[in-house]
Design a protein around this motif. Structure first.
Motif, PDB file in Angstrom:
ATOM      1  N   TYR A   1      14.717 -56.759 136.230  1.00 49.22           N
ATOM      2  CA  TYR A   1      15.186 -58.145 136.111  1.00 49.22           C
ATOM      3  C   TYR A   1      16.348 -58.430 137.059  1.00 49.22           C
ATOM      4  O   TYR A   1      16.421 -59.497 137.670  1.00 49.22           O
ATOM      5  CB  TYR A   1      15.586 -58.426 134.667  1.00 49.22           C
ATOM      6  CG  TYR A   1      16.212 -59.775 134.435  1.00 49.22           C
ATOM      7  CD1 TYR A   1      15.479 -60.946 134.634  1.00 49.22           C
ATOM      8  CD2 TYR A   1      17.526 -59.891 134.008  1.00 49.22           C
ATOM      9  CE1 TYR A   1      16.050 -62.189 134.408  1.00 49.22           C
ATOM     10  CE2 TYR A   1      18.102 -61.128 133.780  1.00 49.22           C
ATOM     11  CZ  TYR A   1      17.358 -62.272 133.980  1.00 49.22           C
ATOM     12  OH  TYR A   1      17.928 -63.508 133.771  1.00 49.22           O
ATOM     13  N   TYR A   2      17.255 -57.464 137.203  1.00 53.17           N
ATOM     14  CA  TYR A   2      18.445 -57.667 138.044  1.00 53.17           C
ATOM     15  C   TYR A   2      18.073 -58.051 139.473  1.00 53.17           C
ATOM     16  O   TYR A   2      18.832 -58.718 140.166  1.00 53.17           O
ATOM     17  CB  TYR A   2      19.329 -56.408 138.042  1.00 53.17           C
ATOM     18  CG  TYR A   2      18.759 -55.246 138.821  1.00 53.17           C
ATOM     19  CD1 TYR A   2      19.116 -55.036 140.148  1.00 53.17           C
ATOM     20  CD2 TYR A   2      17.849 -54.370 138.231  1.00 53.17           C
ATOM     21  CE1 TYR A   2      18.586 -53.966 140.868  1.00 53.17           C
ATOM     22  CE2 TYR A   2      17.317 -53.307 138.946  1.00 53.17           C
ATOM     23  CZ  TYR A   2      17.684 -53.116 140.257  1.00 53.17           C
ATOM     24  OH  TYR A   2      17.144 -52.065 140.974  1.00 53.17           O
ATOM     25  N   ARG A   3      16.899 -57.643 139.934  1.00 53.98           N
ATOM     26  CA  ARG A   3      16.472 -57.942 141.310  1.00 53.98           C
ATOM     27  C   ARG A   3      16.303 -59.443 141.548  1.00 53.98           C
ATOM     28  O   ARG A   3      16.413 -59.907 142.677  1.00 53.98           O
ATOM     29  CB  ARG A   3      15.164 -57.221 141.627  1.00 53.98           C
ATOM     30  CG  ARG A   3      15.310 -55.708 141.614  1.00 53.98           C
ATOM     31  CD  ARG A   3      13.956 -55.043 141.843  1.00 53.98           C
ATOM     32  NE  ARG A   3      14.006 -53.615 141.668  1.00 53.98           N
ATOM     33  CZ  ARG A   3      14.393 -52.744 142.589  1.00 53.98           C
ATOM     34  NH1 ARG A   3      14.788 -53.166 143.769  1.00 53.98           N
ATOM     35  NH2 ARG A   3      14.390 -51.453 142.336  1.00 53.98           N
ATOM     36  N   MET A   4      16.023 -60.176 140.482  1.00 54.88           N
ATOM     37  CA  MET A   4      15.839 -61.625 140.602  1.00 54.88           C
ATOM     38  C   MET A   4      17.155 -62.327 140.947  1.00 54.88           C
ATOM     39  O   MET A   4      17.137 -63.466 141.401  1.00 54.88           O
ATOM     40  CB  MET A   4      15.279 -62.205 139.294  1.00 54.88           C
ATOM     41  CG  MET A   4      13.929 -61.656 138.886  1.00 54.88           C
ATOM     42  SD  MET A   4      12.605 -62.086 140.033  1.00 54.88           S
ATOM     43  CE  MET A   4      12.393 -63.820 139.681  1.00 54.88           C
ATOM     44  N   PHE A   5      18.279 -61.646 140.728  1.00 53.66           N
ATOM     45  CA  PHE A   5      19.571 -62.296 140.919  1.00 53.66           C
ATOM     46  C   PHE A   5      20.481 -61.567 141.887  1.00 53.66           C
ATOM     47  O   PHE A   5      21.674 -61.855 141.938  1.00 53.66           O
ATOM     48  CB  PHE A   5      20.232 -62.513 139.553  1.00 53.66           C
ATOM     49  CG  PHE A   5      19.403 -63.439 138.717  1.00 53.66           C
ATOM     50  CD1 PHE A   5      19.417 -64.802 138.931  1.00 53.66           C
ATOM     51  CD2 PHE A   5      18.523 -62.920 137.773  1.00 53.66           C
ATOM     52  CE1 PHE A   5      18.609 -65.638 138.206  1.00 53.66           C
ATOM     53  CE2 PHE A   5      17.701 -63.757 137.042  1.00 53.66           C
ATOM     54  CZ  PHE A   5      17.742 -65.131 137.261  1.00 53.66           C
ATOM     55  N   GLU A   6      19.930 -60.625 142.662  1.00 53.26           N
ATOM     56  CA  GLU A   6      20.704 -60.013 143.744  1.00 53.26           C
ATOM     57  C   GLU A   6      20.672 -60.989 144.919  1.00 53.26           C
ATOM     58  O   GLU A   6      19.598 -61.284 145.450  1.00 53.26           O
ATOM     59  CB  GLU A   6      20.088 -58.668 144.152  1.00 53.26           C
ATOM     60  CG  GLU A   6      20.390 -57.566 143.189  1.00 53.26           C
ATOM     61  CD  GLU A   6      19.915 -56.212 143.699  1.00 53.26           C
ATOM     62  OE1 GLU A   6      18.986 -56.157 144.531  1.00 53.26           O
ATOM     63  OE2 GLU A   6      20.473 -55.214 143.234  1.00 53.26           O
ATOM     64  N   SER A   7      21.832 -61.470 145.331  1.00 56.58           N
ATOM     65  CA  SER A   7      21.879 -62.504 146.372  1.00 56.58           C
ATOM     66  C   SER A   7      21.243 -62.042 147.676  1.00 56.58           C
ATOM     67  O   SER A   7      20.712 -62.853 148.427  1.00 56.58           O
ATOM     68  CB  SER A   7      23.307 -62.991 146.593  1.00 56.58           C
ATOM     69  OG  SER A   7      24.131 -61.909 146.972  1.00 56.58           O
TER      70      SER A   7
END
Length: 162
Positions: free
Chosen positions: A23-29
Motif C-alpha cells: 500500500y505504501y507504494r501508492m503514496f511514495e512521491s
C-alpha cells in the motif's frame, strides 16, 4: 497555457490496497501521485487466487468465473500509472484493461463532477493476468484479498520488490 496532468482511475484488489504490504507504494512521491476515490466491486465475476511460493494475489482474466472482486479505486497521474505498469509487470505478467465497477462508497473529491452514488457503475483500469499455471483456475477464489486473511497464505516480500 496552464499545465494539465492527466489522471487515470485504477482499481486495486491485492497488495496495493489499504492495510496491505505494498500500500505504501501508492503514496511514495517518487512513484507519482495517487488519491483514494472509492471502494468498489467488479460488475463481472473473476477468479482472484493466491499463488506461487510468494502467495501473490492474481486476478485471472477469465470473466464470468469466480466471484465479484472487492477493491479500491484510485485516481493516479501518468507517473504513478507508469510505476504501476512496471510494478505489475505489464505486458509480460499482467495486462491493464478497462473494467466496469460498482461503487460501494465514494470518498474522493469530485472537483465539479457529480459524486457517484453507491450502487452506480463507473470504469477504471484493472491489472489482470493471462499468464498463469494450468491449475490456477481450480484454486480457491476470493472475493477480497487480505495478506493476513484466514486463508493462511501471507504475502512474501521478494528481493527488489520489498
Amino acid at each position: 497555457m496552464p499545465f494539465c496532468i492527466h489522471m487515470a482511475r485504477v482499481f486495486v484488489y491485492g497488495t496495493l490496497k489499504k492495510g496491505q504490504p505494498n500500500y505504501y507504494r501508492m503514496f511514495e512521491s517518487a512513484n507519482g501521485k495517487a488519491e483514494f476515490l472509492a471502494s468498489a466491486c467488479t460488475v463481472q465475476k473473476y477468479p482472484l487466487v493466491i499463488a506461487t511460493k510468494y502467495n501473490i494475489p492474481f486476478l485471472l482474466n477469465l470473466p464470468d468465473q469466480g466471484r465479484r472482486v472487492r477493491g479500491e479505486i484510485y485516481k493516479v497521474d501518468d507517473k504513478m500509472l507508469k510505476f504501476l505498469d512496471d510494478f505489475e509487470g505489464v505486458p509480460t505478467m499482467y495486462q491493464r484493461t478497462l473494467v466496469k465497477l460498482e461503487v460501494q462508497e465514494w470518498a474522493g473529491q469530485t472537483h465539479g463532477e457529480q459524486r457517484p452514488a453507491a450502487g452506480s457503475i463507473t470504469e477504471a483500469f484493472m491489472y489482470s493476468t493471462t499468464s498463469y499455471q494450468p491449475d490456477w483456475p481450480s484454486l480457491p477464489c476470493h472475493e477480497s484479498y487480505d495478506s493476513n486473511g484466514d486463508h493462511g497464505l501471507q504475502y512474501v516480500l521478494r528481493e527488489g520488490r520489498d
